[in-house]
Design an enzyme around this catalytic site. Structure first.
Site, PDB file in Angstrom:
ATOM      1  N   VAL A   1       0.865  -1.176   0.000  1.00 52.87           N
ATOM      2  CA  VAL A   1       0.000   0.000   0.000  1.00 52.87           C
ATOM      3  C   VAL A   1       0.901   1.224   0.000  1.00 52.87           C
ATOM      4  O   VAL A   1       1.843   1.307   0.791  1.00 52.87           O
ATOM      5  CB  VAL A   1      -0.932   0.028   1.222  1.00 52.87           C
ATOM      6  N   CYS A   2       0.632   2.153  -0.918  1.00 52.87           N
ATOM      7  CA  CYS A   2       1.351   3.414  -0.967  1.00 52.87           C
ATOM      8  C   CYS A   2       2.856   3.168  -1.104  1.00 52.87           C
ATOM      9  O   CYS A   2       3.301   2.405  -1.950  1.00 52.87           O
ATOM     10  CB  CYS A   2       1.014   4.240   0.274  1.00 52.87           C
ATOM     11  N   SER A   3       3.661   3.789  -0.243  1.00 52.35           N
ATOM     12  CA  SER A   3       5.116   3.669  -0.340  1.00 52.35           C
ATOM     13  C   SER A   3       5.643   2.320   0.118  1.00 52.35           C
ATOM     14  O   SER A   3       6.848   2.068   0.040  1.00 52.35           O
ATOM     15  CB  SER A   3       5.793   4.783   0.462  1.00 52.35           C
TER      16      SER A   3
ATOM     17  N   THR B   1       2.578   3.267  -7.125  1.00 51.88           N
ATOM     18  CA  THR B   1       2.773   3.788  -5.777  1.00 51.88           C
ATOM     19  C   THR B   1       2.133   5.171  -5.733  1.00 51.88           C
ATOM     20  O   THR B   1       1.521   5.608  -6.711  1.00 51.88           O
ATOM     21  CB  THR B   1       4.271   3.835  -5.403  1.00 51.88           C
TER      22      THR B   1
END
Length: 313
Positions: free
Chosen positions: A102-104, A122
């Site tokens: 998730v995300c970074s 990302t």
């Protein structure tokens, strides 16, 4: 058993969002939720908000049987160079466990080598750095989430919920996923190919007094749309219009128009077989090379790459 990997200074929603999706879906499916939070150092793990989650250690790793979700957050750079964390992620991937970020959290998967040659995404703010740091990754900068084999990645924070719902479809079927989304009071389940952002929503006040002007500009992208053109449409002098527009939207008229052109061009590139040259012409870029440079600035890749990724997805 589903594992959610966290670390000091992780983003709370990156973990809590998917956890809630899997917990609710399991109940609707008549199963007991089986979810663990994991960390290299077991015990309370503090998020960027100050709220802590209690995590278990990585052993026994065979307890994680279906899915591993890696959260993102400010502490991801430290997590991405932790040998213990990288070895754990690689071991699960070798066993065939579905691995996601998730995300970074994508940085952890990239450092582990799991994204080399794969499609991934990302958070849009990290696009330029990610592309330069991991040139072997086929980054799809504008996507909400991607899936390439058994490796999944998602954009910032709430996109982790979309990714988890897509996994629920795979595990339990679409009906359970729809019921889960409804329970979470989500308007709908977003597809992975949906854009991470809207050019109009990026502006400070997209529905203020210049809202009608921006809507008009979006419908006339094939016109030059100079500052003078927009000022005349707004019924203002060029100088006064420019000052007022920047004060209200936080950007210049020319940059706002380029954002609109990029967004419309991206939609047409990804959803049609229209010639790139034709898209450039009708969205006001005129020159395909000019559009290519704008796409690389915005998405980290040229129009042709986005089109190929959309077709592959």
């Amino acid at each position: 058993m589903i594992g959610v990997l966290i670390f000091p200074d992780f983003q709370l929603l990156d973990a809590a969002g998917p956890i809630s999706v899997f917990e609710i879906a399991a109940r609707f499916a008549g199963a007991a939720p089986a979810i663990r939070t994991l960390a290299a150092t077991p015990g309370p793990v503090r998020s960027t908000s100050g709220v802590e989650m209690l995590a278990r250690g990585f052993k026994p790793s065979n307890a994680i049987t279906t899915t591993l979700i890696v959260a993102g957050g400010e502490g991801v750079r430290t997590a991405a160079i932790c040998p213990k964390t990288l070895a754990f992620v690689r071991a699960l991937a070798r066993r065939g466990v579905r691995v996601a970020s998730v995300c970074s959290g994508a940085y952890v998967l990239a450092e582990a080598g799991l994204l080399d040659g794969r499609r991934a995404t990302t958070h849009w703010q990290r696009t330029r750095h990610f592309v330069s740091a991991y040139p072997k990754v086929k980054l799809e900068a504008d996507r909400i989430y991607t899936r390439d084999g058994n490796v999944w990645t998602s954009a910032g924070i709430s996109a982790g919920i979309d990714l988890a719902l897509a996994m629920v479809v795979e595990d339990y079927g679409d009906e359970i996923a729809q019921r889960t989304a409804k329970q979470l009071v989500l308007y709908h389940r977003r597809s992975g190919g949906q854009s991470q952002f809207s050019s109009l929503l990026e502006l400070k006040s997209p529905t203020g007094r210049f809202g009608p002007l921006l809507a008009w500009a979006r419908e006339h992208l094939d016109a030059p749309l100079t500052v003078e053109d927009m000022a005349e449409q707004a019924g203002m002098s060029s100088r006064h219009f420019t000052r007022a527009f920047i004060a209200e939207t936080g950007t210049t008229p020319s940059k706002a128009v380029e954002r609109l052109r990029i967004e419309v061009a991206r939609q047409r590139v990804q959803s049609s077989s229209e010639a790139i040259e034709r898209v450039a012409e009708t969205t006001g870029f005129r020159d395909p090379e000019r559009m290519r440079r704008a796409f690389i600035r915005a998405f980290g890749q040229p129009p042709q790459s986005l089109r190929r990724a959309a077709r592959a997805g």
